[in-house]
Design an enzyme around this catalytic site. Structure first.
Site, PDB file in Angstrom:
ATOM      1  N   LYS C  12       0.867  -1.183   0.000  1.00 36.71           N
ATOM      2  CA  LYS C  12       0.000   0.000   0.000  1.00 36.71           C
ATOM      3  C   LYS C  12       0.898   1.224   0.000  1.00 36.71           C
ATOM      4  O   LYS C  12       1.757   1.384   0.877  1.00 36.71           O
ATOM      5  CB  LYS C  12      -0.867   0.009   1.263  1.00 36.71           C
ATOM      6  CG  LYS C  12      -2.023   0.994   1.207  1.00 36.71           C
ATOM      7  CD  LYS C  12      -3.017   0.650   0.110  1.00 36.71           C
ATOM      8  CE  LYS C  12      -4.455   0.713   0.539  1.00 36.71           C
ATOM      9  NZ  LYS C  12      -5.348   0.036  -0.412  1.00 36.71           N
ATOM     10  N   THR C  57      -3.861  -5.065   0.692  1.00 35.09           N
ATOM     11  CA  THR C  57      -3.195  -3.780   0.919  1.00 35.09           C
ATOM     12  C   THR C  57      -4.049  -2.914   1.843  1.00 35.09           C
ATOM     13  O   THR C  57      -3.523  -2.079   2.572  1.00 35.09           O
ATOM     14  CB  THR C  57      -2.914  -3.051  -0.407  1.00 35.09           C
ATOM     15  OG1 THR C  57      -4.144  -2.686  -1.040  1.00 35.09           O
ATOM     16  CG2 THR C  57      -2.088  -3.920  -1.346  1.00 35.09           C
ATOM     17  N   ARG C 174      30.289  30.642 -10.891  1.00 34.01           N
ATOM     18  CA  ARG C 174      28.930  30.415 -11.376  1.00 34.01           C
ATOM     19  C   ARG C 174      28.004  30.156 -10.192  1.00 34.01           C
ATOM     20  O   ARG C 174      28.458  29.923  -9.080  1.00 34.01           O
ATOM     21  CB  ARG C 174      28.885  29.221 -12.340  1.00 34.01           C
ATOM     22  CG  ARG C 174      29.298  27.911 -11.683  1.00 34.01           C
ATOM     23  CD  ARG C 174      28.964  26.695 -12.567  1.00 34.01           C
ATOM     24  NE  ARG C 174      29.330  25.450 -11.864  1.00 34.01           N
ATOM     25  CZ  ARG C 174      29.043  24.231 -12.314  1.00 34.01           C
ATOM     26  NH1 ARG C 174      28.400  24.070 -13.451  1.00 34.01           N
ATOM     27  NH2 ARG C 174      29.390  23.161 -11.615  1.00 34.01           N
ATOM     28  N   GLN C 216      30.115  17.108  -8.666  1.00 38.23           N
ATOM     29  CA  GLN C 216      30.631  15.807  -8.239  1.00 38.23           C
ATOM     30  C   GLN C 216      31.511  15.947  -6.993  1.00 38.23           C
ATOM     31  O   GLN C 216      31.389  15.168  -6.041  1.00 38.23           O
ATOM     32  CB  GLN C 216      31.482  15.157  -9.353  1.00 38.23           C
ATOM     33  CG  GLN C 216      30.697  14.457 -10.441  1.00 38.23           C
ATOM     34  CD  GLN C 216      30.357  15.363 -11.602  1.00 38.23           C
ATOM     35  OE1 GLN C 216      30.204  16.574 -11.424  1.00 38.23           O
ATOM     36  NE2 GLN C 216      30.193  14.771 -12.776  1.00 38.23           N
ATOM     37  N   ASN C 242      21.568  19.306 -11.221  1.00 39.22           N
ATOM     38  CA  ASN C 242      22.277  20.577 -11.357  1.00 39.22           C
ATOM     39  C   ASN C 242      21.284  21.570 -11.957  1.00 39.22           C
ATOM     40  O   ASN C 242      21.037  21.565 -13.168  1.00 39.22           O
ATOM     41  CB  ASN C 242      23.510  20.382 -12.250  1.00 39.22           C
ATOM     42  CG  ASN C 242      24.468  21.545 -12.149  1.00 39.22           C
ATOM     43  OD1 ASN C 242      24.076  22.637 -11.763  1.00 39.22           O
ATOM     44  ND2 ASN C 242      25.730  21.314 -12.502  1.00 39.22           N
ATOM     45  N   HIS C 244      20.386  24.573 -13.457  1.00 41.29           N
ATOM     46  CA  HIS C 244      21.201  25.579 -14.130  1.00 41.29           C
ATOM     47  C   HIS C 244      20.619  26.983 -13.995  1.00 41.29           C
ATOM     48  O   HIS C 244      19.429  27.196 -14.169  1.00 41.29           O
ATOM     49  CB  HIS C 244      21.332  25.224 -15.612  1.00 41.29           C
ATOM     50  CG  HIS C 244      21.882  23.851 -15.841  1.00 41.29           C
ATOM     51  ND1 HIS C 244      23.091  23.430 -15.323  1.00 41.29           N
ATOM     52  CD2 HIS C 244      21.401  22.781 -16.522  1.00 41.29           C
ATOM     53  CE1 HIS C 244      23.316  22.177 -15.683  1.00 41.29           C
ATOM     54  NE2 HIS C 244      22.302  21.749 -16.400  1.00 41.29           N
TER      55      HIS C 244
END
Lengths: 295, 295, 295, 295
Positions: C12, C57, C174, C216, C242, C244
């Site tokens: 469930k 369930t 960045r 990373q 990531n 952007h």
């Protein structure tokens, strides 16, 4: 100079009603999302906390289920009219009821005439209605939403206004894509299913065949054709995100891209909205006052 | 006892590639959501921050677009195989590439043979593939997702295990509904489009025609029929939420409810998952290691 | 060469359990989304449609609610262990149970020590656990998801591999942004709440203070620091889109853009995933076999 | 009796603007979702396809980015006023511009005074504004949405209207939960950030401390308190789904449930909406005409 209660409404949103009609082994299916909204004499509920005039939203849910049994769901417009009329006529403090219904269409597995009780959901558009009953009067708005359409040719955008912030290039051949929302107001009761099918077909046909100079123009032509085809429709509202498809620059990889490879972008998107109407249309009254307008 | 880098992978997810094929005025459309994932010698990138081995995910996106132009997108399986093979063969540090593609199908406005370049999105299922290339080997998994099906009869659930927490009543006639995800692994290259069409049809046919004693049984029969129909498929995975439809108690309102009015519930839902396979299936290798498995 | 049932499981999903603890007027709140999955002797259910071994369930849902009362929900790991142990010990055909819980955190209105029973949902991250009990053994994985973090400096990406499809420019400053999913496996029972708080703090601290040469590297440092801080954690999995943020070119409007105005893009996104582990970690067994891995 | 163009508008929706302010190493972050809508002389664009009056939505996007640089984003109300005023004053065919902004708040990692440029998104509410400029006039509506609050006591619902469809039991102690949307209209320019903080605090305080006889009453008291606290606010609109928490019946398992274990349901939900205003409020003009009202 006092602080007072202004406009107010309340209801039960998104009651998921599924109705099965059984003709022996052959079943029909109605799969709805029903929202009911009531307006009326609810000042005491807000200002004094006195609930004597308040029909619980739980009751509204029960009523939506009960009406799915009796009188049942012929077409969503009939069902919504019945529900809204009941709230106005039978619940004292209510002067206006609005019932909005989304219907999710299903196809029979194996196609028309196929399996008697097995279905696959047609994910194309959602059919909608929004019915408003105010005392003796009623307004019916029907529509569709999430009808995703795309033209890979026959669309341009040029000759537009430019200012200091304009960098867009003109184009005479671009992809035009949208997820259409349309809502149309009836002058009188219609064969709802027949009208729906016809409006849907006209919208698609015009989207496909109008050579588009801009999404605004396509929408106007689509709306105009609907009013020309159906004398019982007084106005139509169209809301269409311009779902941009950008031509990808493949030149750095030594490849030409003559209108072949596009990036389908998510956000931002253009949003084009217009009403097309008869110049002698009857007053719309509260027909367009959706619950969303409050948010 | 040291702390070390374990399994790792990276890629570009959800690149929205739209490819138009033009045969004069008559266009074909491929509308894809492409995710690429690379595994290989990326320890320095993690441990020392040295990116010398890391092909940017931006480059992977560019490659997805370039390959949509050349060699193009015949079927998503071919396209994914080409992309994955490129990453393994041409990018030194990569030993394994996985390419997952969703394809959104479109219908021609006006039906088959209809408008040459105007389309409406068929919202039914999404077609999928997940291709893994590891050095010289390749595995192709194809599938579909979000295929919403419902049976309004021909489904029961009885004779189940009961314990102290069991309150469920047995039923011999209930609604059975699900949003099917299916993935099947090929033994060898196939006519992908033809195989897809056949698997889809078999799944729908079995869902419709198997008298269901439980969703588990329906799924097994559906999977078995696929393997019987297609010798080139070695195993199939089925994942199916049991989208509960509860009969509404209308007795308080003086109404009977003989399997007619249901509440379609959102959560919780059952979730039934199984694999059906040949007992001599070839090793699956990394075929099923989706990016989602990491999350 | 026969067609056989392979791995299978059912359960469930997404039972929405809310538990209130009342100490007089002062309340505590536990707001959970609970999914239970069972594996065991269910072949007959699939192949013959015989449900004699199948605990519904619906019963699993009931059990989730009953256990929320007794023994209650001290921490989600305890609650999940109790539920999973019950299914394995008390339900004959079950040899493995997996219980996944999401917890939505709430803050007291007025802050710590504030209102005794009024709360505002802290929309930051979702706390998670995934407990697997297999016969006598048990594995506990805890985690968080949807922790959205951003660095507006201290992040670069340069020195990466280039090929014919690479157009990306190197950058030494960045925006780095992600919605972090982390899951860590315990070697032994811990003070779950204390461990959660510490891991969360370490992850945030490292994200903030590691000068990032790539996502990373940030992830590896975050994972490593968690294992250094907590001897009772054997491995940690990190999955990070990531997200952007592209610097907008304002030059056409006569404006410089020294790292000030960005477009936050939706798709595509990078997806970086890694495991950081002890080299003498105990076997993970079925600890990572989530229901999602089937889809 | 002719078919004519009715009300219409167009714009760019959901431009995701992120602005970083740098004071040396210490950064500030503004994370916005900006939608601009223009009304004016656009009949030719619809009826003849003549775009000479149409400023592209792409230009509107560029302008949103450029204004994020200069004059910048002090508060979202200032930014939206500047954008809207520009469109009306500098783009000939435009007589009305509406700018809607959502702001996603971020916290500094490490708390106030913490890390200079690392942030974690505060997932609590979203701050909003909707500014309308029409020729010489301007209206500012500010608000918040998705503020999820819950009271585990201090809420009852009794004495309500009953009809044939009413089955709900009265209760003197229930969970009251909602995801609040509030929008308030200013009489004059304010210290926007200060006003926002104060309104938010008043809303939370009243939600927590008003003994609730119904959600209607709580909302009215919350709105009234805002108008009492801020003379510069003329009206406030509140929209609140009643997110139902149902007490689970544990009696079949031999357990009492004195307000401890609840099922948090998804759909349907109540939806309560009201306006609280001064009886001498200035005319609202087009202040509330959101883009959503068209859909």
């Amino acid at each position: 100079m006092a602080i007072v209660l202004g406009p107010n409404q309340y209801g039960k949103a998104e009651t998921r009603v599924v109705r099965v009609y059984r003709d022996g082994n052959v079943h029909l299916l109605r799969d709805l999302n029903v929202s009911t909204t009531l307006r009326g004499d609810f000042e005491a509920a807000h200002v004094q906390g006195d609930q004597a005039n308040v029909l619980p939203t739980d009751t509204q849910k029960n009523t939506a289920y009960a009406f799915a049994s009796e009188p049942g769901i012929e077409e969503i417009e009939d069902y919504a009219l019945g529900l809204a009329r009941h709230f106005v006529d039978d619940v004292g403090p209510v002067h206006t009821a609005r019932v909005e219904v989304d219907e999710y269409p299903w196809d029979r597995i194996g196609g028309p005439g196929g399996h008697p009780h097995a279905f696959v959901r047609s994910g194309q558009e959602v059919r909608t209605t929004a019915v408003t009953v105010q005392r003796e009067e009623a307004w019916v708005v029907s529509g569709l939403k999430d009808l995703v359409v795309l033209k890979s040719s026959g669309s341009e955008f040029a000759g537009f206004l430019r200012d200091d912030y304009t960098t867009l290039q003109e184009t005479t051949d671009r992809i035009l894509a949208t997820a259409l929302t349309a809502q149309w107001r009836y002058a009188e009761p219609a064969d709802w299913a027949d009208a729906y099918a016809e409006v849907r077909e006209v919208l698609l046909e015009r989207f496909a065949n109008v050579h588009s100079l801009a999404l605004q123009q396509s929408l106007f032509e689509m709306g105009k054709a609907v009013l020309e085809a159906r004398q019982d429709i007084e106005e139509i509202r169209l809301s269409a995100p311009n779902k941009h498809h950008f031509l990808v620059d493949l030149a750095p990889f030594g490849l030409a891209n003559p209108g072949e490879v596009f990036h389908a972008d998510d956000r931002p998107y253009g949003l084009i909205q217009c009403v097309v109407q008869r110049d002698d249309a009857s007053p719309a009254g509260p027909a367009w006052e959706s619950a969303a307008a409050f948010c």
